[in-house]
Design a protein around this motif. Structure first.
Motif, short mmCIF file in Angstrom:
data_model
loop_
_atom_site.label_atom_id
_atom_site.label_comp_id
_atom_site.label_asym_id
_atom_site.label_seq_id
_atom_site.Cartn_x
_atom_site.Cartn_y
_atom_site.Cartn_z
N PHE A 240 0.84 -1.21 0.00
CA PHE A 240 0.00 0.00 0.00
C PHE A 240 0.87 1.25 0.00
CE2 PHE A 240 -1.73 3.13 3.13
CZ PHE A 240 -2.79 3.63 2.38
N MET A 241 1.91 1.25 0.81
CA MET A 241 2.82 2.39 0.87
C MET A 241 3.54 2.58 -0.46
SD MET A 241 4.27 1.50 4.69
CE MET A 241 5.79 2.41 4.45
N ASP A 242 4.06 1.49 -1.02
CA ASP A 242 4.82 1.56 -2.27
C ASP A 242 3.94 1.99 -3.44
OD1 ASP A 242 7.12 0.82 -0.98
OD2 ASP A 242 6.99 -1.31 -1.54
N ALA A 243 2.63 1.70 -3.34
CA ALA A 243 1.70 2.08 -4.41
C ALA A 243 1.25 3.54 -4.27
CB ALA A 243 0.49 1.15 -4.39
N GLY A 244 1.83 4.27 -3.33
CA GLY A 244 1.46 5.67 -3.14
C GLY A 244 0.20 5.86 -2.34
N GLY A 245 -0.11 4.90 -1.46
CA GLY A 245 -1.34 4.96 -0.69
C GLY A 245 -1.47 6.21 0.16
N ASP A 250 -7.84 10.08 -2.83
CA ASP A 250 -9.13 9.43 -3.03
C ASP A 250 -9.38 8.30 -2.03
OD1 ASP A 250 -11.49 9.51 -4.59
OD2 ASP A 250 -10.88 7.65 -5.59
N LEU A 251 -8.34 7.84 -1.35
CA LEU A 251 -8.46 6.73 -0.41
C LEU A 251 -8.82 7.19 1.01
CD1 LEU A 251 -5.30 4.66 -1.43
CD2 LEU A 251 -7.67 4.23 -2.11
N TRP A 252 -8.70 8.49 1.24
CA TRP A 252 -8.72 8.96 2.62
C TRP A 252 -9.99 9.70 2.99
CZ3 TRP A 252 -4.73 7.92 6.03
CH2 TRP A 252 -3.61 7.31 5.46
N LEU A 253 -10.43 9.48 4.25
CA LEU A 253 -11.42 10.37 4.85
C LEU A 253 -10.80 11.76 4.96
CD1 LEU A 253 -12.61 8.00 7.72
CD2 LEU A 253 -13.90 8.56 5.64
N ALA A 254 -11.62 12.79 4.92
CA ALA A 254 -11.08 14.15 4.93
C ALA A 254 -10.24 14.42 6.18
CB ALA A 254 -12.23 15.16 4.85
N ASP A 255 -10.74 14.01 7.35
CA ASP A 255 -9.97 14.22 8.59
C ASP A 255 -8.66 13.43 8.55
OD1 ASP A 255 -11.87 15.90 9.58
OD2 ASP A 255 -12.75 14.45 10.98
N GLY A 256 -8.73 12.23 7.99
CA GLY A 256 -7.53 11.40 7.90
C GLY A 256 -6.48 12.00 6.98
N ARG A 257 -6.93 12.53 5.84
CA ARG A 257 -6.02 13.18 4.90
C ARG A 257 -5.33 14.37 5.56
NH1 ARG A 257 -2.50 12.54 0.99
NH2 ARG A 257 -2.50 14.18 -0.58
N ASP A 258 -6.10 15.17 6.29
CA ASP A 258 -5.53 16.32 6.99
C ASP A 258 -4.53 15.87 8.06
OD1 ASP A 258 -7.08 17.99 5.45
OD2 ASP A 258 -8.63 18.27 6.99
N PHE A 259 -4.88 14.78 8.74
CA PHE A 259 -4.02 14.29 9.83
C PHE A 259 -2.65 13.84 9.31
CE2 PHE A 259 -2.61 10.48 12.26
CZ PHE A 259 -2.28 11.11 13.45
N HIS A 263 1.00 15.91 9.98
CA HIS A 263 2.05 15.27 10.78
C HIS A 263 3.10 14.56 9.91
CE1 HIS A 263 0.00 16.07 14.60
NE2 HIS A 263 -1.12 15.80 13.97
N HIS A 264 3.03 14.75 8.60
CA HIS A 264 4.02 14.18 7.67
C HIS A 264 4.17 12.67 7.86
CE1 HIS A 264 5.02 18.36 6.84
NE2 HIS A 264 5.21 18.56 8.14
N ILE A 265 3.04 11.98 7.93
CA ILE A 265 3.03 10.53 8.15
C ILE A 265 3.06 9.81 6.82
CG2 ILE A 265 1.62 8.60 9.00
CD1 ILE A 265 0.57 10.58 11.16
N ASN A 266 3.99 8.87 6.68
CA ASN A 266 4.08 8.06 5.46
C ASN A 266 4.36 6.59 5.74
OD1 ASN A 266 6.71 8.11 6.25
ND2 ASN A 266 7.54 9.01 4.37
N ALA A 267 4.18 6.19 7.02
CA ALA A 267 4.43 4.81 7.43
C ALA A 267 3.84 4.62 8.82
CB ALA A 267 5.93 4.51 7.46
N TYR A 301 -7.63 6.09 10.64
CA TYR A 301 -7.57 6.69 9.32
C TYR A 301 -6.75 5.84 8.35
CZ TYR A 301 -9.12 10.99 11.73
OH TYR A 301 -9.80 11.91 12.47
N GLU A 302 -5.59 5.36 8.82
CA GLU A 302 -4.73 4.53 7.98
C GLU A 302 -5.37 3.19 7.69
OE1 GLU A 302 -0.25 5.46 9.26
OE2 GLU A 302 -1.68 5.59 10.93
N ALA A 303 -5.99 2.59 8.71
CA ALA A 303 -6.67 1.31 8.51
C ALA A 303 -7.79 1.44 7.49
CB ALA A 303 -7.22 0.81 9.85
N ASP A 304 -8.56 2.52 7.58
CA ASP A 304 -9.67 2.76 6.67
C ASP A 304 -9.16 2.98 5.24
OD1 ASP A 304 -12.67 3.60 6.34
OD2 ASP A 304 -11.52 5.23 5.43
#
Length: 440
Positions: A240-245, A250-259, A263-267, A301-304
């Motif tokens: 999922f990470m390698d595929a640019g998740g 388009d994969l994220w809830l709005a709050d999750g995308r903002d989160f 916080h610069h989360i990528n893993a 958010y990440e699980a979703d």
């Protein structure tokens, strides 16, 4: 006011009292055992508001027994230190003023030694009460609640200690990995178990200990659904990470995308990329990511987002509970497929054995808390307990998400298939993971 007549428990004739005394000592000793690997400096640190210093956990669990049992019920009880009610109260408004949560790490005093003396004093007083004619059925229930409360804090102790040590650039080892543990040769295949639509019973059934948020036994209609036979692995999450998740809005809830952007989360939390390889901080130190182990320390958010990337969804808590009950017809869930609780001393989720059967769902209990898509709300017929103990669960039924199943930091005797854990959707410091579901 407790009526003592007809409720006095005789130690000489009552096996249950011996059991509660032994359990009291075992639970209290376990908390101190979990702190034994710590250095003195580790007891005070509070890197973020969600994490409490180990010293505070040791004192707060002791404060619970003093304030809710000894002070109101033990004759001539002397408070250990009047100031402790302010600094070791957590969120009980009915118990008076309390220190702000994010100030807990500012307490250099009382010292760690003072806190251990507080524990010893309260333990002596509690054992005296348990062995006295004052101890009755109502006090036994309160003691059982206090012990389960302490077991919750044992799990928080482990996850908080991990955050404290994991924030240290030296990545210190809390405990060496037990010898004799072998990594499986391969990951069990990803298969889905089907559950036919129907009406299923949800909520606690029985007479044993349980929390009030499990009450309100009711019927729930479930549509045909499938649930993954095991937890999602690091290998699958890395894909999922390698595929640019993390970048695919388009994969994220709005709050999750903002989160994740804020916080610069990528893993997942505790992952570190070193010379092109992913490493993960564990309580055994910094280790290369085990691709076959369950992914953990991810937010809701990440699980979703991962589930949506897979074309699936997270299960509801009613679906999860129904599957766990169905599995019990095949095998006891506490030993189902090498359940990994805190007693294993592994302090990390483990990969399944390669020969694990796929006929029943694996890893339903232990390893990681599983995010559901269910908001934490009261069940039908739920009634909040009156008084201070009513603050334990009921007032948090807003803006939180339910998790199920326990983790590698959960005491085995503390978990049930009806147990409802809950956190805000951004939380990652607990051992949280993913199981997928879909309708059919």
């Amino acid at each position: 006011m407790i009526q003592e007549e007809n409720t006095i428990v005789s130690k000489a004739n009552n096996i249950e009292e011996v059991r509660i005394e032994s359990k009291y000592q075992a639970v209290r000793n376990q908390t101190e055992k979990l702190c034994k690997p710590l250095k003195t400096e580790d007891y005070v640190v509070q890197p973020i508001q969600d994490v409490s210093p180990p010293k505070w956990h040791l004192a707060h669990t002791t404060w619970f027994f003093e304030q809710f049992i000894l002070k109101p019920y033990k004759k001539d009880y002397q408070i250990f230190n009047d100031a402790y009610n302010y600094i070791f109260n957590s969120y009980y408004e009915s118990m008076g003023e309390k220190m702000l949560r994010d100030h807990r790490g500012n307490m250099t005093r009382p010292s760690t030694e003072d806190v251990y003396q507080f524990r010893a004093y309260v333990d002596q007083q509690m054992l005296e009460l348990i062995n006295s004619s004052q101890f009755n059925a109502e006090l036994e229930k309160l003691t059982e609640l206090g012990l389960n409360h302490e077991q919750q804090h044992q799990e928080l102790l482990i996850t908080d200690i991990k955050y404290i040590l994991g924030s240290n650039p030296l990545f210190p080892v809390y405990q060496q990995k037990p010898e004799g543990h072998h990594t499986p040769l391969a990951t069990a295949q990803q298969e889905y178990i089907e559950v036919r639509e129907g009406v299923y019973t949800i909520g606690y059934q029985g007479k044993g200990f349980h929390y009030d948020n499990e009450e309100g036994q009711h019927q729930a209609y479930l549509h045909n659904f499938r649930i993954l036979n095991r937890l999602v692995t690091n290998r699958e999450y890395l894909a999922f990470m390698d595929a640019g998740g993390y970048e695919n809005y388009d994969l994220w809830l709005a709050d999750g995308r903002d989160f994740v952007r804020q916080h610069h989360i990528n893993a997942p939390q505790y992952w570190h990329k070193i010379e092109g390889n992913w490493f993960q901080y564990t309580l055994h130190g910094l280790k290369k990511v085990d691709l076959d182990a369950p992914v953990t320390h991810v937010s809701h958010y990440e699980a979703d987002a991962f589930a949506r990337w897979q074309g699936k969804r997270l299960p509801t808590e009613q679906e999860w509970e129904t599957v766990s009950h169905l599995a019990r017809y095949h095998q006891n869930l506490h030993v189902l497929h090498q359940a990994n609780f805190v007693e294993s001393n592994l302090f990390h989720p483990q990969a399944l054995q390669a020969d694990t059967t796929t006929e029943t769902p694996a890893q339903m209990m232990g390893d990681v808390w599983e995010w559901t898509q269910s908001a934490y709300l009261p069940y039908p017929f739920y009634k909040r307990v009156e008084g201070a103990l009513g603050e334990y669960n009921g007032k948090f039924m807003s803006s939180q998400v339910v998790l199920r199943g326990g983790s590698c930091a959960t005491p085995e005797s503390h978990i049930r298939t009806t147990y409802r854990n809950f956190f805000q959707p951004d939380k990652r410091w607990q051992f949280t993971g993913i199981r997928l579901a879909e309708y059919f």
